[in-house]
Write a protein that holds these residues in place. Structure first.
Motif, PDB file in Angstrom:
ATOM      1  N   UNK A 185       0.824  -1.205   0.000  1.00  0.00           N
ATOM      2  CA  UNK A 185       0.000   0.000   0.000  1.00  0.00           C
ATOM      3  C   UNK A 185       0.859   1.256   0.000  1.00  0.00           C
ATOM      4  N   UNK A 186       2.073   1.156   0.535  1.00  0.00           N
ATOM      5  CA  UNK A 186       2.957   2.322   0.587  1.00  0.00           C
ATOM      6  C   UNK A 186       3.289   2.854  -0.806  1.00  0.00           C
ATOM      7  N   UNK A 187       3.328   1.949  -1.798  1.00  0.00           N
ATOM      8  CA  UNK A 187       3.593   2.392  -3.163  1.00  0.00           C
ATOM      9  C   UNK A 187       2.483   3.304  -3.671  1.00  0.00           C
ATOM     10  N   UNK A 188       1.244   2.919  -3.410  1.00  0.00           N
ATOM     11  CA  UNK A 188       0.122   3.746  -3.834  1.00  0.00           C
ATOM     12  C   UNK A 188       0.112   5.088  -3.087  1.00  0.00           C
ATOM     13  N   UNK A 189       0.384   5.046  -1.791  1.00  0.00           N
ATOM     14  CA  UNK A 189       0.376   6.279  -1.004  1.00  0.00           C
ATOM     15  C   UNK A 189       1.476   7.229  -1.464  1.00  0.00           C
ATOM     16  N   UNK A 190       2.658   6.694  -1.736  1.00  0.00           N
ATOM     17  CA  UNK A 190       3.765   7.545  -2.188  1.00  0.00           C
ATOM     18  C   UNK A 190       3.456   8.165  -3.538  1.00  0.00           C
ATOM     19  N   UNK A 191       2.821   7.394  -4.427  1.00  0.00           N
ATOM     20  CA  UNK A 191       2.485   7.926  -5.747  1.00  0.00           C
ATOM     21  C   UNK A 191       1.450   9.041  -5.634  1.00  0.00           C
ATOM     22  N   UNK A 193       0.986  10.999  -3.061  1.00  0.00           N
ATOM     23  CA  UNK A 193       1.638  12.170  -2.459  1.00  0.00           C
ATOM     24  C   UNK A 193       2.365  12.977  -3.524  1.00  0.00           C
ATOM     25  N   UNK A 194       2.935  12.258  -4.510  1.00  0.00           N
ATOM     26  CA  UNK A 194       3.629  12.937  -5.610  1.00  0.00           C
ATOM     27  C   UNK A 194       2.678  13.496  -6.657  1.00  0.00           C
ATOM     28  N   UNK A 195       1.377  13.323  -6.460  1.00  0.00           N
ATOM     29  CA  UNK A 195       0.399  13.887  -7.375  1.00  0.00           C
ATOM     30  C   UNK A 195      -0.001  12.986  -8.522  1.00  0.00           C
ATOM     31  N   UNK A 196       0.326  11.713  -8.477  1.00  0.00           N
ATOM     32  CA  UNK A 196      -0.014  10.795  -9.568  1.00  0.00           C
ATOM     33  C   UNK A 196      -1.482  10.401  -9.498  1.00  0.00           C
ATOM     34  N   UNK A 197      -2.110  10.344 -10.668  1.00  0.00           N
ATOM     35  CA  UNK A 197      -3.487   9.896 -10.744  1.00  0.00           C
ATOM     36  C   UNK A 197      -3.569   8.383 -10.870  1.00  0.00           C
ATOM     37  N   UNK A 200      -1.798   7.001 -13.979  1.00  0.00           N
ATOM     38  CA  UNK A 200      -0.334   7.026 -13.828  1.00  0.00           C
ATOM     39  C   UNK A 200       0.138   5.934 -12.885  1.00  0.00           C
ATOM     40  N   UNK A 201      -0.592   5.724 -11.805  1.00  0.00           N
ATOM     41  CA  UNK A 201      -0.233   4.659 -10.856  1.00  0.00           C
ATOM     42  C   UNK A 201      -0.283   3.305 -11.546  1.00  0.00           C
ATOM     43  N   UNK A 202      -1.320   3.093 -12.356  1.00  0.00           N
ATOM     44  CA  UNK A 202      -1.458   1.809 -13.042  1.00  0.00           C
ATOM     45  C   UNK A 202      -0.328   1.585 -14.044  1.00  0.00           C
ATOM     46  N   UNK A 203      -0.027   2.624 -14.838  1.00  0.00           N
ATOM     47  CA  UNK A 203       0.956   2.456 -15.909  1.00  0.00           C
ATOM     48  C   UNK A 203       2.394   2.505 -15.406  1.00  0.00           C
ATOM     49  N   UNK A 204       2.667   3.325 -14.432  1.00  0.00           N
ATOM     50  CA  UNK A 204       4.055   3.544 -14.013  1.00  0.00           C
ATOM     51  C   UNK A 204       4.484   2.693 -12.829  1.00  0.00           C
ATOM     52  N   UNK A 205       3.532   2.190 -12.047  1.00  0.00           N
ATOM     53  CA  UNK A 205       3.892   1.446 -10.830  1.00  0.00           C
ATOM     54  C   UNK A 205       3.362   0.022 -10.863  1.00  0.00           C
TER      55      UNK A 205
END
Length: 312
Positions: A185-191, A193-197, A200-205
């Motif tokens: 879950x920390x990956x989603x929270x960090x993304x 915080x950086x302003x990712x939608x 972007x979360x789906x494609x980049x992480x």
């Protein structure tokens, strides 16, 4: 050897206190396992060898041996040359490749996006949508309702009739959803915080971390599309549009002369049965593509499937 036994005694305890499954198997047990393994391998490999050998034998040799050949005396590729030069097999092979590639891409897109949405707890429609998906898994539609839906949508005699009704498999969806839920879950929270939608979360992480499960699910879809034949016979009235598996099923059950451009013979139940060599050559042509792709995907199976299943 004594040092090794000492280490084992320290790690596992004295031999008399070890469980029975930790003890070295009896020689008869090992021999029995070896025999069983050889028998299982023979049951798998011998039919494959018979199919390949029969496809390489001449029609006269196949007839002389009662329809099957284990070791052809004079191997020949004449059967492959005939079926590939006739037009029917080459056209159906191209159709199968197109349906498999496009269908797998559509299925992966739908499965990934829906699984990602269902894995996010803040998605308000997550539970009702998941229940609707699982309902289709528990109560699948029959053949007649499926045909009426395809006809009502105007998809008859269209290749989309072979793709859209089976675009998303619930089993594959549940596996991929479980994998997405297992990501930290920390990956989603960090993304965020950086302003990712979400996109972007789906494609980049998410997708870069999901290569294993995507490869496995993609192979499942590809094999399903490649091996499907009943949908083509049901929805495609024009036999010239049939994929390879539908042609193969018709050749084996009804028979058809594959040595020429005889597409109409595929729909003729009175066609003369093709020689056994042609039938087996068609089987080999239908199996080879999956055998070529599988070794490149096999390494992802354990990681992809088990991770998705455990986390779901």
């Amino acid at each position: 050897m004594s040092d090794r036994n000492t280490l084992l005694d320290k790690a596992l305890g004295p031999r008399e206190h070890r469980p029975s499954w930790m003890e070295k198997p009896h020689p008869l047990t090992q021999a029995g396992k070896a025999v069983a393994l050889v028998v299982i391998c023979a049951l798998i490999l011998v039919p494959i060898l018979v199919v390949v050998s029969t496809s390489l034998a001449s029609p006269a040799e196949v007839t002389a041996n009662g329809g099957w050949v284990l070791f052809p005396t004079e191997p020949t590729l004449q059967a492959y040359q005939d079926i590939l030069s006739g037009g029917t097999i080459t056209r159906s092979l191209a159709v199968s490749v197109g349906i498999t590639v496009v269908g797998t891409a559509v299925s992966l897109f739908g499965t990934i996006t829906l699984a990602y949405a269902l894995s996010r707890e803040h998605f308000s429609l997550r539970k009702p949508l998941l229940l609707m998906v699982l309902f289709t898994f528990l109560f699948p539609p029959g053949m007649l309702p499926g045909y009426l839906v395809v006809k009502g949508l105007g998809l008859l005699d269209s290749y989309w009739a072979l793709i859209l009704p089976v675009a998303i498999n619930v089993f594959n969806l549940v596996i991929m959803r479980g994998f997405f839920q297992g990501l930290p879950q920390e990956l989603y929270d960090a993304a965020r915080i950086d302003g990712a939608g979400e996109l972007t979360v789906l494609l980049r992480i998410v997708l870069p971390l999901s290569k294993a499960v995507i490869a496995v699910i993609g192979l499942f879809y590809a094999v399903g599309y490649w091996n499907s034949f009943f949908s083509a016979i049901l929805y495609l009235n024009d036999s010239s549009k049939w994929p390879l598996q539908a042609v193969l099923q018709t050749v084996v059950t009804k028979g058809a002369n594959l040595g020429g451009n005889t597409t109409d013979a595929l729909s003729d139940s009175g066609a003369v049965a093709a020689p056994q060599t042609y039938q087996m050559a068609t089987v080999v042509v239908a199996v080879i593509p999956i055998l070529i792709i599988y070794p490149f995907i096999q390494k992802y199976f354990t990681k992809g499937v088990l991770t998705g299943a455990i986390k779901s």
